[in-house]
Design an enzyme around this catalytic site. Structure first.
Site, PDB file in Angstrom:
ATOM      1  N   LYS A  93       0.819  -1.220   0.000  1.00 51.33           N
ATOM      2  CA  LYS A  93       0.000   0.000   0.000  1.00 51.33           C
ATOM      3  C   LYS A  93       0.855   1.273   0.000  1.00 51.33           C
ATOM      4  O   LYS A  93       0.584   2.214  -0.753  1.00 51.33           O
ATOM      5  CB  LYS A  93      -0.941  -0.037   1.205  1.00 51.33           C
TER       6      LYS A  93
ATOM      7  N   THR B 107       4.012   1.523  -0.937  1.00 50.18           N
ATOM      8  CA  THR B 107       4.708   1.544  -2.218  1.00 50.18           C
ATOM      9  C   THR B 107       3.803   2.108  -3.311  1.00 50.18           C
ATOM     10  O   THR B 107       4.223   2.932  -4.135  1.00 50.18           O
ATOM     11  CB  THR B 107       5.166   0.123  -2.594  1.00 50.18           C
TER      12      THR B 107
ATOM     13  N   ARG C   8       2.400   8.241   7.014  1.00 46.52           N
ATOM     14  CA  ARG C   8       2.690   8.087   8.441  1.00 46.52           C
ATOM     15  C   ARG C   8       4.181   7.837   8.665  1.00 46.52           C
ATOM     16  O   ARG C   8       4.884   7.391   7.770  1.00 46.52           O
ATOM     17  CB  ARG C   8       1.903   6.912   9.037  1.00 46.52           C
TER      18      ARG C   8
ATOM     19  N   LYS D  48       7.155  -6.851  10.163  1.00 43.76           N
ATOM     20  CA  LYS D  48       6.529  -6.119   9.063  1.00 43.76           C
ATOM     21  C   LYS D  48       7.542  -5.307   8.254  1.00 43.76           C
ATOM     22  O   LYS D  48       7.347  -5.030   7.083  1.00 43.76           O
ATOM     23  CB  LYS D  48       5.444  -5.197   9.636  1.00 43.76           C
TER      24      LYS D  48
ATOM     25  N   ALA E 140      -3.332   1.219  12.844  1.00 44.50           N
ATOM     26  CA  ALA E 140      -4.731   1.169  12.426  1.00 44.50           C
ATOM     27  C   ALA E 140      -5.492   0.017  13.067  1.00 44.50           C
ATOM     28  O   ALA E 140      -6.715   0.052  13.118  1.00 44.50           O
ATOM     29  CB  ALA E 140      -4.829   1.053  10.909  1.00 44.50           C
TER      30      ALA E 140
ATOM     31  N   PHE F 221      -3.535  -0.619   7.089  1.00 42.80           N
ATOM     32  CA  PHE F 221      -4.117  -1.940   6.877  1.00 42.80           C
ATOM     33  C   PHE F 221      -5.258  -1.890   5.855  1.00 42.80           C
ATOM     34  O   PHE F 221      -5.238  -1.088   4.937  1.00 42.80           O
ATOM     35  CB  PHE F 221      -4.550  -2.562   8.210  1.00 42.80           C
TER      36      PHE F 221
ATOM     37  N   PHE G  32       2.991  -8.473  -9.858  1.00 40.23           N
ATOM     38  CA  PHE G  32       4.055  -9.431  -9.563  1.00 40.23           C
ATOM     39  C   PHE G  32       4.386 -10.190 -10.851  1.00 40.23           C
ATOM     40  O   PHE G  32       3.496 -10.425 -11.683  1.00 40.23           O
ATOM     41  CB  PHE G  32       3.618 -10.420  -8.474  1.00 40.23           C
TER      42      PHE G  32
ATOM     43  N   TRP H 278       6.737  -0.756  -8.109  1.00 40.22           N
ATOM     44  CA  TRP H 278       7.892  -1.315  -7.388  1.00 40.22           C
ATOM     45  C   TRP H 278       9.086  -1.436  -8.331  1.00 40.22           C
ATOM     46  O   TRP H 278      10.208  -1.079  -7.977  1.00 40.22           O
ATOM     47  CB  TRP H 278       7.531  -2.686  -6.801  1.00 40.22           C
TER      48      TRP H 278
END
Length: 559
Positions: A73, A75, A96, A107, A275, A303, A384, A412
């Site tokens: 998210k 990224t 954030r 994470k 979150a 999230f 991907f 990405w």
């Protein structure tokens, strides 16, 4: 193509000076407080100087229910901002600040990834400008003043069994969840049960992220309810005369931080409440300032849309009178197959049946955004290499059944260039302006009804089950005048339900509420569901084991 880690990519780029980044969005050097060459805080004066400007358009990036394979998210938020910037749009990404707990846990950091990152990523993921440390200091100052007041005679009659304020530390440390403190005799305090939250779950973090200015910050800090008297009356931080000193510790932390992306798009990074246990959005001051400084602001909520987006709308937008223009829902083919029952090892193999079983999770999030909150949306499929043509077409077809376009984005690997198609769809949605945005509930509803509305309409639950303790707490909060506040649900991020094992779009379940407390300074009721905890623990193999620094101070192992 040679594979490079996120930190290797970030360290390979020569950034512009932060003074030049600021100039590109009309900020003079006199409104910057420099932290070296590549990061700065924005002055109080800048907020005042820009207050009468017209707002830009606000774009929220959210996601499907998270899975171990990751959705990307942040990224995608960075890549979308870079794509808009490349199309000649005056854009700021507002994010954030990462917590040290996840950075050293499982994470990882929160500065994006690949060629869609904010930099300097090492600074952002570690101490940055010290904001989270200041929040922890302010939180713990209040804790110290509470126990000192009790030790010195307890004039306020604080019942030590009813103290709700906890100490905090910005680290995943399960050992501190439940402790006994004040041992060692009368000179060492009053023995009592206590515990620690992770700093990003502190109400001080939530307050800083919802305050409009430093005066509002101080007023909100004074409203914090730290516990109750023997007569069951609330005791506030202002009763301990703590809010002035707490504000002094936060006078610099409340100023938003300016950095940049790899492609020199301005980025304002400020505040970082979780979150799953808090409201999951960057600071209101940062978002409002970004809206004054640019034509498009890309921001994210933590999230999945059931947690971060719902709180963004019902708490942050309500507090800040914000009106989003469009929403991006991030998904991956891999994650949708996981929701369809595929284990992580099999996610790279085409599996249309599993994908079809997992897509209802995405559709529920689309339904929430477009039908419950009335906002136009686009699905960003985070690309991907293992995604097949048939899998992509299936997701696109199912999304179109809900009237929402799904767009493949490869930020990405390609940075902003890989997000141009997504940016063009976002621009189309904002220009059509088909928003009929509204909150999910009227904040004047009883607390039980607000909780029930979120559980049924956003999570898809059949209802809510309250423990006897939760019922008593709700009755006490309404008796003390807190019933008209919005609610902040603390729930697992891994399921629409409160059971992390229920993937996809679960049916026939109820949300279990075990505890309810007030964050009066932040201005919401916190509702703890299932087995959610406000202090995480480290995994068996924490990321900290792979982080190192060489003799020249160059960090490796961050991701």
């Amino acid at each position: 193509m040679e594979y490079r880690t996120d930190i290797e990519i970030a360290q390979s780029v020569e950034p512009a000076t932060i003074v030049d980044i600021a100039k590109n969005i009309g900020i003079d050097e006199e409104d910057l407080e420099l932290y070296g060459r590549y990061k700065a805080k924005l002055s109080y004066d800048l907020v005042e100087k820009t207050k009468d400007r017209e707002d830009g358009k606000l774009i929220l990036v959210t996601a499907i229910t998270p899975t171990p394979s990751g959705e990307g998210k942040t990224t995608m938020s960075v890549g979308l901002a870079d794509a808009l910037h490349s199309l000649g749009k005056k854009t700021i990404v507002a994010l954030r600040e990462p917590s040290l707990g996840p950075v050293f846990g499982i994470k990882g950091g929160a500065a994006g990834g690949g060629y869609a990152q904010v930099i300097p990523m090492e600074d952002i993921n570690l101490h940055f400008t010290g904001d989270i440390h200041a929040i922890g200091a302010a939180n713990n100052l209040l804790a110290a003043m509470i126990d000192n007041h009790i030790h010195q005679g307890n004039e306020l009659g604080i019942d030590t069994r009813k103290i709700t304020w906890k100490r905090c530390v910005d680290m995943n440390d399960r050992q501190l969840r439940s402790i006994v403190c004040g041992l060692g005799g009368r000179t060492n305090g009053v023995p009592r049960e206590d515990g620690f939250d992770i700093t990003v779950a502190s109400e001080v973090m939530a307050i800083l992220c919802l305050a409009r200015d430093i005066e509002d910050l101080k007023e909100r800090l004074g409203k914090i309810v730290i516990g109750y008297t023997y007569d069951d009356e609330p005791v506030r931080a202002s009763d301990l005369q703590a809010e002035g000193a707490m504000t002094a510790l936060l006078k610099d932390a409340i100023k938003p931080n300016l950095v940049q992306t790899l492609e020199q798009t301005p980025a304002i990074i400020h505040g970082g409440p979780f979150a799953n246990i808090a409201h999951g959005c960057n600071s209101l001051m940062a978002t409002r300032l970004a809206l004054k400084l640019s034509d498009y602001v890309v921001t994210e909520a933590g999230f999945g849309a059931d947690l971060g987006a719902e709180k963004f709308f019902d708490i942050k937008c309500r507090a800040g009178e914000l009106r989003p223009s469009a929403v991006v829902i991030v998904a991956t083919i891999r994650a949708l197959k996981h929701h369809g029952g595929v284990e992580k090892a099999g996610l790279s193999v085409e599996n249309l049946d599993a994908l079809d079983r997992g897509i209802p999770n995405l559709l529920k999030h689309i339904e929430n955004i477009t039908q419950k909150f009335g906002l136009p949306a686009v699905v960003a499929i985070n690309k991907f290499p293992t995604d097949t043509k048939e899998e992509i077409e299936l997701v696109e077809r199912r999304c179109m059944e809900y009237g929402v376009k799904a767009v493949m984005a490869d930020v990405w690997a390609q940075g902003g260039r890989g997000g141009v198609a997504l940016a063009e769809e976002v621009l189309r949605l904002t220009e059509e302006d088909n928003s009929s945005f509204d909150y999910l509930y009227d904040e004047k509803l009883p607390i039980v009804d607000k909780i029930g509305k979120i559980a049924r309409e956003v999570y898809g639950a059949d209802g809510v089950e309250f423990t006897p303790a939760a019922k008593r707490e709700i009755a006490r909060l309404e008796k003390n005048g807190f019933g008209n506040l919005p609610v902040c649900m603390a729930k697992t991020q891994y399921s629409l339900s409160d059971d992390s094992k229920k993937l996809g779009r679960p049916k026939d379940f109820k949300i279990g509420v075990r505890s309810v407390k007030v964050s009066a300074g932040a201005g919401f009721i916190v509702v703890l569901t299932g087995n959610i905890m406000t202090m995480p623990g480290l995994p068996k193999t924490p990321a900290a084991q792979n982080i190192d620094v060489d003799g020249k101070g160059r960090i490796s192992g961050l991701f």
